[in-house]
Scaffold this motif. Structure first.
Motif, short mmCIF file in Angstrom:
data_model
loop_
_atom_site.label_atom_id
_atom_site.label_comp_id
_atom_site.label_asym_id
_atom_site.label_seq_id
_atom_site.Cartn_x
_atom_site.Cartn_y
_atom_site.Cartn_z
N LEU A 16 0.81 -1.22 0.00
CA LEU A 16 0.00 0.00 0.00
C LEU A 16 0.85 1.27 0.00
N LEU A 17 2.14 1.12 0.24
CA LEU A 17 3.00 2.29 0.40
C LEU A 17 3.53 2.77 -0.95
N GLY A 18 3.94 4.05 -0.96
CA GLY A 18 4.45 4.64 -2.19
C GLY A 18 3.36 4.98 -3.18
N LYS A 19 2.13 5.12 -2.70
CA LYS A 19 1.00 5.42 -3.57
C LYS A 19 0.21 6.60 -3.01
N GLU A 20 -0.68 7.12 -3.86
CA GLU A 20 -1.54 8.22 -3.44
C GLU A 20 -2.96 7.72 -3.19
N TYR A 21 -3.53 8.22 -2.09
CA TYR A 21 -4.92 7.92 -1.76
C TYR A 21 -5.57 9.23 -1.37
N ALA A 22 -6.70 9.54 -2.01
CA ALA A 22 -7.43 10.78 -1.73
C ALA A 22 -6.50 12.00 -1.83
N GLY A 23 -5.58 11.93 -2.79
CA GLY A 23 -4.66 13.03 -3.00
C GLY A 23 -3.50 13.09 -2.05
N VAL A 24 -3.35 12.08 -1.19
CA VAL A 24 -2.27 12.05 -0.21
C VAL A 24 -1.32 10.90 -0.55
N ARG A 25 -0.02 11.19 -0.68
CA ARG A 25 0.96 10.15 -0.95
C ARG A 25 1.44 9.56 0.38
N ILE A 26 1.38 8.25 0.48
CA ILE A 26 1.74 7.54 1.71
C ILE A 26 3.04 6.78 1.51
N PHE A 32 -3.41 8.26 8.23
CA PHE A 32 -4.37 8.44 7.14
C PHE A 32 -5.64 7.63 7.38
N ILE A 33 -5.48 6.39 7.83
CA ILE A 33 -6.63 5.53 8.10
C ILE A 33 -7.52 6.13 9.19
N LEU A 34 -6.90 6.65 10.25
CA LEU A 34 -7.67 7.24 11.34
C LEU A 34 -8.44 8.47 10.86
N GLU A 35 -7.78 9.28 10.07
CA GLU A 35 -8.42 10.51 9.60
C GLU A 35 -9.53 10.23 8.60
N GLN A 36 -9.32 9.25 7.73
CA GLN A 36 -10.25 9.02 6.63
C GLN A 36 -11.46 8.18 7.03
N VAL A 37 -11.22 7.10 7.80
CA VAL A 37 -12.32 6.18 8.10
C VAL A 37 -12.50 5.92 9.59
N GLU A 38 -11.77 6.66 10.42
CA GLU A 38 -11.93 6.59 11.88
C GLU A 38 -11.71 5.17 12.42
N VAL A 39 -10.62 4.57 11.94
CA VAL A 39 -10.18 3.27 12.44
C VAL A 39 -8.77 3.45 13.00
N ALA A 40 -8.56 3.05 14.25
CA ALA A 40 -7.27 3.23 14.92
C ALA A 40 -6.47 1.93 14.88
N VAL A 41 -5.28 2.00 14.27
CA VAL A 41 -4.35 0.87 14.20
C VAL A 41 -2.98 1.38 14.63
N VAL A 42 -2.07 0.46 14.93
CA VAL A 42 -0.73 0.86 15.38
C VAL A 42 0.27 0.57 14.26
N PRO A 43 1.08 1.55 13.88
CA PRO A 43 2.04 1.34 12.78
C PRO A 43 3.22 0.48 13.20
N GLY A 44 3.84 -0.15 12.20
CA GLY A 44 4.98 -1.02 12.47
C GLY A 44 6.16 -0.32 13.10
N GLU A 45 6.29 0.99 12.89
CA GLU A 45 7.41 1.73 13.49
C GLU A 45 7.43 1.60 15.01
N ALA A 46 6.29 1.31 15.63
CA ALA A 46 6.24 1.15 17.09
C ALA A 46 6.92 -0.13 17.54
N PHE A 47 7.09 -1.08 16.61
CA PHE A 47 7.56 -2.42 16.98
C PHE A 47 8.82 -2.83 16.24
N GLY A 48 9.31 -1.96 15.36
CA GLY A 48 10.46 -2.31 14.52
C GLY A 48 10.39 -1.56 13.21
N PRO A 49 10.73 -2.21 12.10
CA PRO A 49 10.73 -1.52 10.80
C PRO A 49 9.35 -1.10 10.33
#
Length: 402
Positions: A339-349, A358-375
């Protein structure tokens, strides 16, 4: 102008601590919910079930008993220590005595006190990655150095002996070993555990093993407790555990560490100055939990297993997401590199941290990114939430990335 001691408001040691990423995501989700927004949170590793009634009733009675209104031994109530001894033999096959047990204020205190007791400045701890966010922070606070060893989805998120050996140096003192894993849900087989234990014994290393998800394994995976599978290593192993995940008691704050008597005594001395005893009512509740049968646990296990299958299936329907099926705990750890290196709703991720925001802002779903646990490149989602919320939350992701 030179600074004075008073100007340096926060010590370097404490200032270097990173905020818990999982608690940060959970707090943000709850704040948005309080504003009336329909946020679905996959962030916190917290069962959505209430603590079983028989445990709550014991706690209510304990709160009315004046003997629980006073200080108790810093290392834990003797009755709870004995219950832990009996539970450990019953569930793991490990024989210990009360002198091998320290009762702590939740699992996090057990993690910190284990490393604080074992490490001198500069001692290295090999930490398989992805890892729970608290481990490297506790190691750093204790003066140790975290040496990460990363295993990706192609390895089932499990490190090999060869990888561990490449990370070992003359400063290596401890191996951290976690199975079932937070954040990936990976479970090491009995043979894999034996191989790692034999390697640690060969190189005269200590092992800290976190077994708090011991009852949450699936698909009949054959696993076990490291000091039981590797008895020659038992005198150099610290086992961390608690009631939080198994009995839906995250808020009761009761954990423990098991180790050699001299190490446990030293850790108890530390706790006597840090917090003293765990709240007596919580300790009485923990006794009831450990002494009871596992029927309530089995009911929760069935629900987790059902949710596990649902969330894996639904996530793998999203183009660009690869979600291995976890064999333990209550987390999935999908790769979202597609999913990375692409644009969604005009935003490049570009990163999974940006993706989570982006997920939290767009669809109000809270997830934890991998940076919290490693790469970067991964998300952690807990499926310890209601079935309806789970389906609704993943459906929102499917629509977002359709």
């Amino acid at each position: 102008m030179t600074s004075t001691p008073r100007d340096r408001r926060i010590s370097q040691r404490i200032g270097a601590i990173a905020e818990s990423a999982t608690l940060k995501v959970d707090a943000k989700a709850k704040a948005l919910k309080a504003e009336g927004r329909p946020v679905i949170g996959f962030g916190a590793g917290e069962p959505d079930f209430p603590t079983p009634d028989y445990i709550v009733e014991v706690a209510a009675a304990a709160a009315r008993d004046p003997k629980n209104h006073r200080y108790s031994p810093a290392g834990g109530l003797p009755e709870l220590k004995q219950a832990i001894v009996e539970k450990t033999l019953r569930d793991s096959g490990l024989e210990i005595t009360p002198a091998n047990v320290l009762v702590t204020n939740g699992g996090k205190q057990a993690v910190y006190e284990a490393f604080a007791t074992m490490l001198d400045p500069g001692d290295e701890v090999i930490v398989p990655s992805p890892y729970w966010t608290t481990y490297p922070e506790s190691i750093q606070l204790a003066g140790g150095v975290t040496v990460e060893v990363f295993a990706d989805e192609t390895q089932g998120y499990k490190v090999t002996v060869d990888q561990l050996e490449q990370a070992r140096t003359e400063r290596t003192k401890v191996l951290l070993f976690v199975s079932p894993s937070n954040p990936t849900g990976a479970v090491y087989t009995a043979d894999e555990i034996r191989a790692i234990g034999e390697w640690a014994e060969q190189h005269d290393l200590w092992v800290v093993t976190d077994e708090i998800y011991e009852h949450l394994t699936y698909d009949g995976v054959e696993t076990g407790s490291l000091p039981v599978l590797c008895p020659d290593l038992a005198d150099h192993t610290v086992v961390l555990n608690g009631v939080a995940k198994t009995y839906a008691m995250t808020g009761w704050r009761v954990g423990w560490m098991i180790g050699p008597a001299d190490l446990v005594k030293a850790a108890t001395n530390l706790q006597s100055h840090a917090t003293s005893n765990v709240a007596n009512v919580s300790q009485r509740a923990a006794i009831a939990a450990l002494a009871g049968d596992l029927s309530a646990v089995e009911a929760m296990h069935s629900a987790f297993d059902r949710r596990r299958r649902t969330i894996v299936s639904m996530l793998n329907e999203i183009d660009g997401v690869e979600c291995p099926t976890p064999e333990g705990a209550f987390y999935v750890y999908p790769s979202v590199k597609g999913l990375l290196g692409k644009e969604y709703a005009g935003v490049r991720i570009e990163t999974s941290a940006e993706l989570a925001e982006f997920i939290l802002e767009q669809v109000e779903v809270a997830v934890v990114p991998g940076e919290a646990f490693g790469p970067s490149g991964y998300l952690r989602l807990s499926y310890a939430l209601g079935d309806d919320d789970l389906v609704e939350g993943i459906s929102r992701l499917q629509k977002l990335f359709a």
